[in-house]
Design an enzyme around this catalytic site. Structure first.
Site, short mmCIF file in Angstrom:
data_model
loop_
_atom_site.label_atom_id
_atom_site.label_comp_id
_atom_site.label_asym_id
_atom_site.label_seq_id
_atom_site.Cartn_x
_atom_site.Cartn_y
_atom_site.Cartn_z
N SER A 148 0.83 -1.20 0.00
CA SER A 148 0.00 0.00 0.00
C SER A 148 0.87 1.26 0.00
O SER A 148 1.65 1.45 -0.94
CB SER A 148 -0.97 -0.06 1.19
N ASP A 224 -10.15 -5.60 -3.06
CA ASP A 224 -9.51 -4.59 -2.20
C ASP A 224 -10.43 -3.38 -2.10
O ASP A 224 -10.81 -2.78 -3.13
CB ASP A 224 -8.17 -4.21 -2.83
N HIS A 257 -7.49 -5.88 1.09
CA HIS A 257 -6.27 -5.08 1.30
C HIS A 257 -5.45 -5.55 2.50
O HIS A 257 -4.43 -4.96 2.80
CB HIS A 257 -6.69 -3.62 1.49
N1 LIG Z 1 -9.00 3.34 7.61
C1 LIG Z 1 -8.07 2.32 7.96
C2 LIG Z 1 -6.84 2.46 7.11
C3 LIG Z 1 -5.64 1.74 7.63
C4 LIG Z 1 -5.19 0.57 6.77
O1 LIG Z 1 -5.97 -0.10 6.11
N2 LIG Z 1 -3.89 0.32 6.81
C5 LIG Z 1 -3.33 -0.73 6.01
C6 LIG Z 1 -2.42 -0.12 5.00
S1 LIG Z 1 -3.34 1.02 3.99
C7 LIG Z 1 -2.20 1.79 3.01
O2 LIG Z 1 -1.13 2.12 3.29
C8 LIG Z 1 -2.56 -1.67 6.94
O3 LIG Z 1 -1.59 -2.28 6.55
N3 LIG Z 1 -3.05 -1.80 8.17
C9 LIG Z 1 -2.42 -2.58 9.20
C10 LIG Z 1 -2.77 -4.02 9.25
O4 LIG Z 1 -2.12 -4.74 10.05
O5 LIG Z 1 -3.67 -4.47 8.53
C11 LIG Z 1 -7.81 2.36 9.44
O6 LIG Z 1 -7.49 3.43 9.99
O7 LIG Z 1 -7.88 1.32 10.07
#
Ligand SMILES: N[C@@H](CCC(=O)N[C@@H](CSC=O)C(=O)NCC(=O)O)C(=O)O
Length: 279
Positions: A148, A224, A257
């Site tokens: 991401s 995603d 995602h």
């Molecule tokens: N709205 C969400 C967004 C946070 C999120 O989805 N983070 C992803 C990466 S998104 C792009 O860089 C992530 O990797 N999260 C950590 C995980 O362990 O899944 C929110 O604030 O939760």
């Protein structure tokens, strides 16, 4: 590393999953970095794969969720996974999840109040490899990958520095930050309103002018939630086709995602990097 303190140390697939804390000159703060040392590192030098995580992550997300250590042990790869931004008292922040701490966007900020600390690109491409190669049994062969926001960081690092990385890949990367809401917000804050300055931090723009042609491997889940609004892999495909830049873009049916998606394909990415890094 410079003043390193090992703060975690766990046996993992015959090697060690460690976390180090060190003072970063580029960022002007202390940083945590996950370092996986495969069993091969106990008796020889190994190539290094740098991993850049996404929004809201620390060094912990990748090391605890991706399951990469099993494949790193198989291929003899050191994995280095830094935190995603400068942090701590005195480091500017923003209440939203997509700006400030946890959202460094792997660029070098030029605007107040960010410019002093938010230099994640310099940290990732210069300071961190120098520290890693001095402190660990590394060969100097480097690959880079990420998820991401971190996929954007990996593509930009490789495209901006031909020859510095032998391999690059990304999971669900933000390929065109200049054209999507996450990127417009971050680049606007960190680099200012002049969009001509943004092109140097945008993989789609960089592919158009790249002097090197390092092949790109990108996996993208079709389910995603950020696909159409923030990720837009078709823009990378169009830019690569127009420029003649080698791209393997794989659309994976049903995947979202999350790190379940990353974990499902991380073995194939590590095999891709291992092939390039051992030659
Ligand atoms: N709205 C969400 C967004 C946070 C999120 O989805 N983070 C992803 C990466 S998104 C792009 O860089 C992530 O990797 N999260 C950590 C995980 O362990 O899944 C929110 O604030 O939760």
């Amino acid at each position: 590393m410079d003043g390193p303190e090992r703060i975690e140390h766990r046996a993992c697939f015959g090697g060690w999953q460690d976390v180090y804390r060190h003072r970063s000159a580029a960022l002007g703060c202390a940083m945590n970095v996950g370092v996986y040392l495969p069993p091969q590192a106990a008796h020889g030098r190994c190539p290094v794969l740098y991993w850049l995580s996404g929004l809201t992550c620390t060094e912990q997300n990748f090391i605890t969720k991706a399951g990469a250590q099993r494949y790193a042990a198989e291929h003899g790869l050191i994995l280095v996974a830094p935190d995603t931004s400068p942090r701590g008292e005195g480091v500017p922040d923003d209440p939203s999840y997509d700006l400030g701490q946890g959202a460094g966007f792997y660029l070098d900020a030029t605007q107040a109040p960010w410019a002093t600390h938010y230099r994640m690109h310099d940290y990732v491409v210069n300071e961190l490899p120098a520290l890693v190669e001095a402190a660990f049994p590394a060969t100097g062969a480097r690959g880079i990958s990420g998820h991401s926001m971190g996929g954007h960081g990996a593509l930009v690092a490789a495209l901006r520095h031909p020859g510095r990385y032998r391999s690059v890949s990304a999971f669900a990367p933000v390929v065109a930050p200049s054209q999507v809401p996450w990127g417009e917000k971050a680049l606007g804050a960190y680099l200012g309103p002049d969009r001509t300055a943004w092109a140097a931090w945008d993989a789609v723009e960089l592919v158009r002018v790249a002097s090197g042609r390092l092949p790109l491997l990108v996996d993208q889940g079709e389910a995603d939630e950020f696909l159409a609004g923030q990720l837009r892999p078709e823009l990378l495909r169009e830019a690569c086709t127009a420029a003649g830049h080698p791209l393997t873009l794989r659309l994976q049916r049903g995947y979202d995602h999350s790190y379940y998606f990353v974990a499902s394909f991380i073995g194939e990415h590590l095999a891709w990097h291992a092939r390039a890094l051992r030659d």
